[in-house]
Design a protein around this motif. Structure first.
Motif, PDB file in Angstrom:
ATOM      1  N   GLN A 483      78.708  37.230  17.475  1.00  0.00           N
ATOM      2  CA  GLN A 483      77.502  36.925  16.706  1.00  0.00           C
ATOM      3  C   GLN A 483      77.470  37.698  15.393  1.00  0.00           C
ATOM      4  O   GLN A 483      77.035  37.173  14.360  1.00  0.00           O
ATOM      5  N   LEU A 484      77.954  38.943  15.410  1.00  0.00           N
ATOM      6  CA  LEU A 484      78.032  39.709  14.171  1.00  0.00           C
ATOM      7  C   LEU A 484      79.015  39.072  13.201  1.00  0.00           C
ATOM      8  O   LEU A 484      78.751  38.983  11.998  1.00  0.00           O
ATOM      9  N   LEU A 485      80.151  38.626  13.727  1.00  0.00           N
ATOM     10  CA  LEU A 485      81.130  37.962  12.867  1.00  0.00           C
ATOM     11  C   LEU A 485      80.555  36.712  12.239  1.00  0.00           C
ATOM     12  O   LEU A 485      80.717  36.465  11.033  1.00  0.00           O
ATOM     13  N   PHE A 492      82.991  38.504   4.898  1.00  0.00           N
ATOM     14  CA  PHE A 492      84.389  38.724   5.236  1.00  0.00           C
ATOM     15  C   PHE A 492      85.295  37.875   4.344  1.00  0.00           C
ATOM     16  O   PHE A 492      86.323  38.346   3.848  1.00  0.00           O
ATOM     17  N   ARG A 493      84.915  36.638   4.140  1.00  0.00           N
ATOM     18  CA  ARG A 493      85.742  35.746   3.321  1.00  0.00           C
ATOM     19  C   ARG A 493      85.769  36.167   1.859  1.00  0.00           C
ATOM     20  O   ARG A 493      86.793  36.083   1.186  1.00  0.00           O
ATOM     21  N   LYS A 494      84.619  36.643   1.376  1.00  0.00           N
ATOM     22  CA  LYS A 494      84.535  37.042  -0.029  1.00  0.00           C
ATOM     23  C   LYS A 494      85.440  38.220  -0.354  1.00  0.00           C
ATOM     24  O   LYS A 494      85.916  38.354  -1.480  1.00  0.00           O
ATOM     25  N   GLU A 500      89.658  32.307  11.500  1.00  0.00           N
ATOM     26  CA  GLU A 500      89.291  31.008  12.067  1.00  0.00           C
ATOM     27  C   GLU A 500      89.157  31.108  13.582  1.00  0.00           C
ATOM     28  O   GLU A 500      89.789  31.960  14.225  1.00  0.00           O
ATOM     29  N   HIS A 501      88.295  30.262  14.127  1.00  0.00           N
ATOM     30  CA  HIS A 501      88.057  30.248  15.566  1.00  0.00           C
ATOM     31  C   HIS A 501      89.320  29.776  16.276  1.00  0.00           C
ATOM     32  O   HIS A 501      89.962  28.827  15.846  1.00  0.00           O
ATOM     33  N   ILE A 509      93.040  36.028  12.791  1.00  0.00           N
ATOM     34  CA  ILE A 509      92.917  36.616  11.462  1.00  0.00           C
ATOM     35  C   ILE A 509      94.226  36.370  10.734  1.00  0.00           C
ATOM     36  O   ILE A 509      95.259  36.944  11.071  1.00  0.00           O
ATOM     37  N   ARG A 510      94.179  35.502   9.744  1.00  0.00           N
ATOM     38  CA  ARG A 510      95.395  35.065   9.049  1.00  0.00           C
ATOM     39  C   ARG A 510      95.654  35.828   7.760  1.00  0.00           C
ATOM     40  O   ARG A 510      96.746  35.763   7.210  1.00  0.00           O
TER      41      ARG A 510
END
Length: 607
Positions: A483-485, A492-494, A500-501, A509-510
């Motif tokens: 839920q935090l993610l 995180f993306r910025k 990705e799930h 985590i790529r």
């Protein structure tokens, strides 16, 4: 002052409700505990919109006798106690006499219940404390509560609820906690139509831990079992490899009830101390049984703390039991190797790696020449090479053989500094003379400050870039971490993460920010998630970026690590160039000073 007058019953009920029911999680906790006290072996919890619009709790327990249903919704009614003396020996969970009355005062409640010996069941509707319907119906054995539109009649209280996602996270924490406390009960948990948890009820605590925390945690457990007179403990300790950055993974129950205890926390953490890194906390799921005569039970509805009659004895016993378990089963971290590379995959590996020859540097203390042991860099030639099946340009990046202290900072070094580096003591502290002052600089704290400021500066200028991880890093998250993610995914993306799930609660985590490349990536990511849990819904981009910048400090050179004179000069120059160089991001000093005058006073040169 106005005249004192007696409140009407609806007002009294709503005031009482506020003491017990402050959010959807409170409703779930009360009803779930009641189901357990009703001897249920299977319970389903379903919520929608964070439990604000809909909560369903179904159990296969004893059910209500028809003549007891209306009485159960009155204030101060319970089947657990008969007098004040019983409060001292209550062993059940749902002994409070306010729960059903309080829930019915602020929600639309539907109850379906049937006892095994009865031919038919009963349906009871009560809204805002007022009865709407009481009828005979066909229903399975057990009890189902349907709670709709919580706080529909108290909008002032409803507006203080948080988002549906946040309210759901509070419920998830309670459901998972109760599942761990009762492995003999099958608990199914559904959010907005999706199954989130389903324990088997096979009495196996380890299976429950697997369902809640996942495969990695479960594969690194130490079982513990001990009985000693009035004390007993059963459960599991996590090996230090599953330690976390806060106490969220410390779970313990006393006589079946989840509690928080500074005494137990200290005993557990002190026992783990020889095996843990600083500022790390252990994983535990422990079931304590303690003679109730040795406990001072706090029966306040909202408190989970209790006091012990003999605190020193309890501390010594818990510390000793856990220390013994850790000594007998030392936790050795298992190294893992990547899968062998197939010939067809060779094209996907960046080529033309050049390892430089060892660099000779002057040692400031011993005045001898030796190969540098640290801070040498492996670089890829920045040219196009075949990469993958696209034959597209290879990524341009560099990775430290051990650790890169400085990027391009040497360009900014003053070749004629005004200060003089005297030397280093204890491979940690640098002594610097400047004018009439002696400065002592902690190399670790100084480098932490430098990395922190560099990272924030890069974020401010939007100059951060990503580094691909090959293969992708797969991480299993708990419900709270997931839920935090989800809440902070945009941030995180910025900053350069690509996530990705990957099914269930697994995530791939790529890519990671390249300034974090030299840090243990998995530990970094989990620590970052843990630190975000403390932000309490404040979606402030600067706060999130500061947490990420703090994580970059993990790449800082450590104490007890020898630096060359050249490296020390670069470190000190960059530190002194900062606007606020005197404290690291964690508040510790980077520099302490003593004047020539103070030094001469110490040696009695002046009076």
């Amino acid at each position: 002052m106005g005249r004192i007058q007696e409140l009407d019953q609806p007002t009294i009920n709503q005031i009482a409700a506020g003491e017990v029911i402050d959010r959807p999680a409170s409703v779930v906790k009360e009803l779930l505990e009641n189901a357990i006290d009703a001897m249920a072996t299977a319970v389903t919890v379903e919520i929608k919109d964070g439990g604000i619009s809909y909560i369903r709790i179904t159990d296969n327990g004893m059910g209500f006798a028809r003549e007891d249903i209306k009485i159960a919704f009155l204030r101060h009614t319970t089947s657990k106690i008969r007098s004040v003396e019983d409060l001292l020996s209550v062993s059940s969970l749902g002994f409070r006499g306010e729960a059903l009355s309080s829930i019915a005062a602020v929600a639309q409640v539907e109850l379906l219940t049937k006892q095994r010996q009865d031919f038919s069941g009963t349906r009871y509707l009560i809204e805002g404390g007022s009865e709407r319907s009481f009828e005979e119906v066909g229903t399975p054995d057990g009890t189902t509560f349907l709670i709709r539109n919580l706080f529909y009649n108290t909008p002032a209280r409803r507006k203080f609820l948080k988002s549906a996602t946040t309210e759901a996270s509070y419920i998830t924490e309670i459901v998972e906690r109760i599942a761990l406390s009762h492995p003999e009960i099958s608990i199914r948990y559904i959010i907005n139509g999706q199954n989130k948890l389903h324990t088997s009820g096979n009495h196996n605590l380890k299976d429950c831990i697997y369902q809640v925390f996942g495969r990695e945690v479960t594969s690194n457990l130490i079982e513990i079992h001990c009985e000693n007179g009035p004390y007993a403990v059963n459960g599991f300790l996590g090996k230090p490899i599953v330690s976390r950055g806060n106490r969220n993974f410390e779970t313990y129950f006393i006589n079946g009830r989840y509690i928080k205890s500074k005494l137990l926390a200290k005993a557990i953490e002190d026992a783990f101390a020889p095996y843990m890194m600083q500022h790390k906390y252990p994983f535990t799921v422990l079931h304590f049984k303690i003679d109730s005569e040795l406990l001072d039970v706090n029966v306040h509805p909202s408190k989970m703390e209790l006091r012990f009659e003999n605190q020193t004895e309890i501390y010594d016993w818990v510390f000793g039991v856990i220390s013994k378990a850790l000594r007998e089963k030392p936790a050795v971290t298992q190294a893992t190797l990547p899968e062998p590379v197939q010939m067809s995959e060779i094209a996907t590996i960046p080529a033309q790696i050049r390892i430089p020859e060892p660099v000779m540097v002057q040692n400031v203390q011993e005045h001898i020449v030796r190969p540098a042991e640290v801070f040498e860099t492996v670089r890829l030639k920045e040219e196009e090479v075949p990469y993958g099946n696209t034959l597209t340009p290879a990524p341009k990046y560099e990775e430290s053989l051990q650790m890169t202290l400085f990027d391009e900072s040497e360009k900014h070094i003053d070749k004629k500094p005004q200060y003089k580096i005297v030397g280093q003591v204890f491979d940690t502290y640098w002594i610097v003379e400047y004018e009439n002052q002696m400065y002592i600089i902690d190399q670790h704290a100084a480098h932490e400050k430098i990395l922190y400021e560099r990272t924030l500066k890069a974020f401010a200028k939007k100059e951060y870039t990503s580094q691909q991880t090959n293969p992708p890093m797969i991480i299993h998250l708990t419900s709270k971490e997931e839920q935090l993610l989800s809440r902070y995914m945009d941030y995180f993306r910025k900053i350069g993460f690509e996530i990705e799930h990957f099914g269930d609660r697994d995530y791939a985590i790529r890519a990671i920010p390249d300034n974090l490349l030299s840090i243990s990536k998995k530990e970094l990511f989990l620590d970052l998630i843990d630190s975000l849990s403390e932000l309490d819904q404040i979606k402030n981009s600067q706060l999130v970026l500061e947490r990420v910048a703090s994580m970059s400090c993990k790449a800082a050179v450590k104490g007890n690590h020898h630096l060359s004179l050249r490296e020390a000069e670069a470190l000190i120059n960059e530190l002194l160039g900062l606007e606020q160089p005197f404290h690291c991001p964690h508040g510790r000093p980077t520099i302490i000073t003593m004047s020539k005058y103070e030094l001469e006073k110490k040696f009695k040169r002046i009076l």
